[in-house]
Design an enzyme around this catalytic site. Structure first.
Site, PDB file in Angstrom:
ATOM      1  CE  LYS A 271       6.360  37.400 -18.125  1.00 37.93           C
ATOM      2  NZ  LYS A 271       5.399  38.452 -18.465  1.00 37.93           N
ATOM      3  NE  ARG A 345      -4.416  38.081 -14.750  1.00 38.23           N
ATOM      4  CZ  ARG A 345      -4.819  39.013 -15.546  1.00 38.23           C
ATOM      5  NH1 ARG A 345      -5.996  39.168 -16.217  1.00 38.23           N
ATOM      6  NH2 ARG A 345      -3.872  39.622 -15.958  1.00 38.23           N
TER       7      ARG A 345
HETATM    8  N1  BES Z   1       4.403  39.085 -13.696  1.00 32.48           N
HETATM    9  C1  BES Z   1       3.911  39.734 -14.758  1.00 32.48           C
HETATM   10  C2  BES Z   1       3.375  41.171 -14.645  1.00 32.48           C
HETATM   11  C3  BES Z   1       4.621  42.012 -14.700  1.00 32.48           C
HETATM   12  C4  BES Z   1       5.338  42.639 -15.685  1.00 32.48           C
HETATM   13  C5  BES Z   1       5.329  42.158 -13.564  1.00 32.48           C
HETATM   14  C6  BES Z   1       6.201  43.243 -15.748  1.00 32.48           C
HETATM   15  C7  BES Z   1       6.427  42.784 -13.447  1.00 32.48           C
HETATM   16  C8  BES Z   1       6.987  43.620 -14.835  1.00 32.48           C
HETATM   17  C9  BES Z   1       2.498  39.039 -15.147  1.00 32.48           C
HETATM   18  O1  BES Z   1       2.472  37.607 -14.710  1.00 32.48           O
HETATM   19  C10 BES Z   1       2.159  39.055 -16.422  1.00 32.48           C
HETATM   20  O2  BES Z   1       2.820  38.487 -17.376  1.00 32.48           O
HETATM   21  N2  BES Z   1       1.042  39.715 -16.773  1.00 32.48           N
HETATM   22  C11 BES Z   1       0.687  39.906 -18.114  1.00 32.48           C
HETATM   23  C12 BES Z   1      -0.830  39.730 -18.154  1.00 32.48           C
HETATM   24  C13 BES Z   1      -1.301  39.803 -19.464  1.00 32.48           C
HETATM   25  C14 BES Z   1      -0.911  38.258 -20.395  1.00 32.48           C
HETATM   26  C15 BES Z   1      -2.827  40.088 -19.676  1.00 32.48           C
HETATM   27  C16 BES Z   1       1.311  41.529 -18.655  1.00 32.48           C
HETATM   28  O3  BES Z   1       1.356  42.528 -17.835  1.00 32.48           O
HETATM   29  O4  BES Z   1       1.605  41.628 -19.963  1.00 32.48           O
HETATM   30 MN    MN Z   2       3.210  36.331 -16.199  1.00 28.48          MN
END
Ligand code: BES
Ligand code: MN
Ligand code: ZN
Length: 494
Positions: A271, A345
């Protein structure tokens, strides 16, 4: 904070501040009328002069009015008098607490004489939820910022009845606080094994807690969950919590499953730096399930309930899982990991499969801070609800409404499943950008083996800054605990 229920005239001299209710159009509650008479009409005068409309949450602070032995009278808006619901009583006491928490007042009296005992109980509940603070790591604090209220008294006609009605609510508040503590802890302190240790301690409440380590999960074939934790120095864990409160301890349970990513760096699909610290609360789903189990055991709920927490840390490392890797889940389905940041997931896939395989529950509900996309869709006030079952959905929506933890049901069009088809494996772990929360839910659905199931995407509701309202101040909200407790209470306790 110590909470007592007392009758109106007890310890009149000890009163330091009292909070009274005023409704819209200047209507005072019975207690406020009495007090106003004793204070030579100062409450009514102040209401007229203070632009006070009685709107819910509005406060008016009267310092040492003449004629009464009080440090202050706080007038709190309760909204429309004929719509003073239990939730309004919670909000009233929570607003009173927030208004005076650092005022120097030590004893706060919530005046609810003339109203049902139930209102008194809910007021105590609201004030207790409002009093939460996470200050484990604060070593200094300015005097005037320190909370001063150490004692809350609910003044009501039937203190005994109010106290009795409050008992189970106190258990739910314990659960909410347990969740808020877990969610607030930084990831250097709360890693999977530490999370598991804290859950293990809940055994003292009568819960059965088993902790599976990586070796045991490997034996079970949990390649999907284990792949996520592969780049972390911390061991992944699966916590299995059981509460057997039904008359027949062997009756099929209901089950709750939580995403417990103690830190989500994204892994190799790392990230950006901005806001990455928020990913310490990527275990909010598991935190809510743990808090729920704590609440159910403390109030001795008459239901059989299973809680399963998938606890991992998602880190980049030489040993970390790579984009393109293919893992085999416990269900036997293979998954191509296109993006290591879509890890929640992968954790839920094995946790859900294990849950239905071992417990054959009536239904499963999973909670997960799963997608940023749900925040884009619904903002922060609503959680996303995805389900293969209308009856279960209706029950969850009703519970959410009742406790002001609302959700919005999202569609799961089968046509979107195309997006998670892989060239090389049974599934891939991401679809396109469009409808990201939906493809995530469709992915999870592949691991529920046809059981009634609901998925709550709580990415937007676990952490709020600024806070939601007086009951959930800034930081960890504990979202999900009250909701699920209500779901159990209204539908599955005999
Ligand atoms: N934990 C994150 C989702 C999240 C984002 C929770 C912001 C709380 C605040 C999750 O694991 C994630 O990184 N999701 C990605 C999915 C994408 C790579 C398909 C996302 O939401 O960007
Ligand atoms: Mn994630
Ligand atoms: Zn995540």
């Amino acid at each position: 904070m110590k909470i007592d229920f007392v009758a109106l005239d007890a310890e009149a001299d000890a009163v330091r501040a009292v909070a009274v209710l005023a409704f819209t159009e200047g209507a005072l509650s019975p207690a406020a009328e009495t007090l106003d008479a004793a204070a030579n009409g100062s409450i009514k005068r102040a209401i007229v002069q203070g632009r006070f409309t009685g709107k819910a949450g509005q406060t008016l602070d009267l310092i040492a009015p003449a004629g009464v032995a009080l440090a202050r009278i706080l007038v709190v808006g309760g909204g429309e008098a004929d719509k003073f619901t239990p939730e309004a009583a919670e909000a009233f006491a929570a607003s009173a607490f927030q208004a005076l928490k650092t005022s120097g007042v030590e004893t706060l009296d919530i005046m609810l004489t003339g109203l049902p005992a139930e209102a008194g109980a809910h007021a105590a509940f609201g004030a207790r939820l409002a009093s939460y603070r996470f200050d484990a790591y604060r070593t200094t604090e300015a005097e005037d910022k320190k909370p001063s209220i150490t004692r809350l008294r609910v003044l009501c006609d039937d203190p005994k009845a109010a106290k009795k009605a409050y008992q189970p609510m106190d258990a739910v508040a314990d659960g909410v606080f347990f969740t808020r503590d877990l969610v607030s802890e930084p990831a250097n302190v709360l890693y999977p094994e530490e999370f598991a240790r804290r859950v293990k301690k809940l055994e003292k409440l009568g819960l059965e807690v088993e902790i599976l380590d990586e070796k045991e999960m490997k034996k079970l074939g949990m390649g999907s969950l284990l792949g996520v934790g592969q780049g972390s120095r911390r061991e992944s864990q699966l916590a299995v919590i059981q509460w057997k409160g039904a008359k027949d301890a062997d009756a099929p349970p209901i089950a709750f499953v939580g995403k417990g990513v103690c830190f989500d760096s994204g892994g190799i699909s790392i990230k950006g730096a901005e806001g990455m610290e928020d990913m310490k609360w990527d275990m909010g789903g598991a935190g809510a399930v743990a808090g729920l189990m704590c609440a159910l055991a403390t109030r001795k709920a008459k239901a059989n309930v299973v809680g399963i927490l998938g606890l991992v840390e998602n880190m980049p490392d030489g040993a970390a899982q790579r984009p393109g890797d293919i893992v085999t889940s416990m269900s036997g389905q293979t998954i191509e990991v296109i993006n290591t940041d879509a890890e929640g997931r992968l954790v839920l896939a094995d946790a859900l499969w294990y849950c239905q395989d071992r417990f054959k529950p009536q239904f499963m509900v999973d909670l997960a801070t799963l997608t940023g996309a749900i925040i884009t869709s619904l903002g922060h006030d609503l959680a996303g609800l995805f389900s293969n079952n209308d009856d279960l959905s209706e029950k969850i929506l009703a519970a959410g409404k009742a406790v002001s933890e609302p959700l919005w049901r999202m569609p799961m069009p089968a046509a979107y499943e195309k997006q998670i088809e892989s060239l090389a494996a049974d599934l891939k772990n991401i679809g396109g950008r469009a409808g990201g929360s939906i493809t995530a839910a469709l992915f999870i659905q592949k691991f529920v083996n046809g059981l009634p199931w609901a998925h709550l995407d709580i990415a937007g509701t676990v952490w709020r800054n600024p806070g939601v309202n007086a009951i959930a101040p800034s930081g960890a909200t504990g979202y999900g605990v009250r909701l699920l407790d209500r779901l159990v209470k209204d539908n599955y306790e005999g």
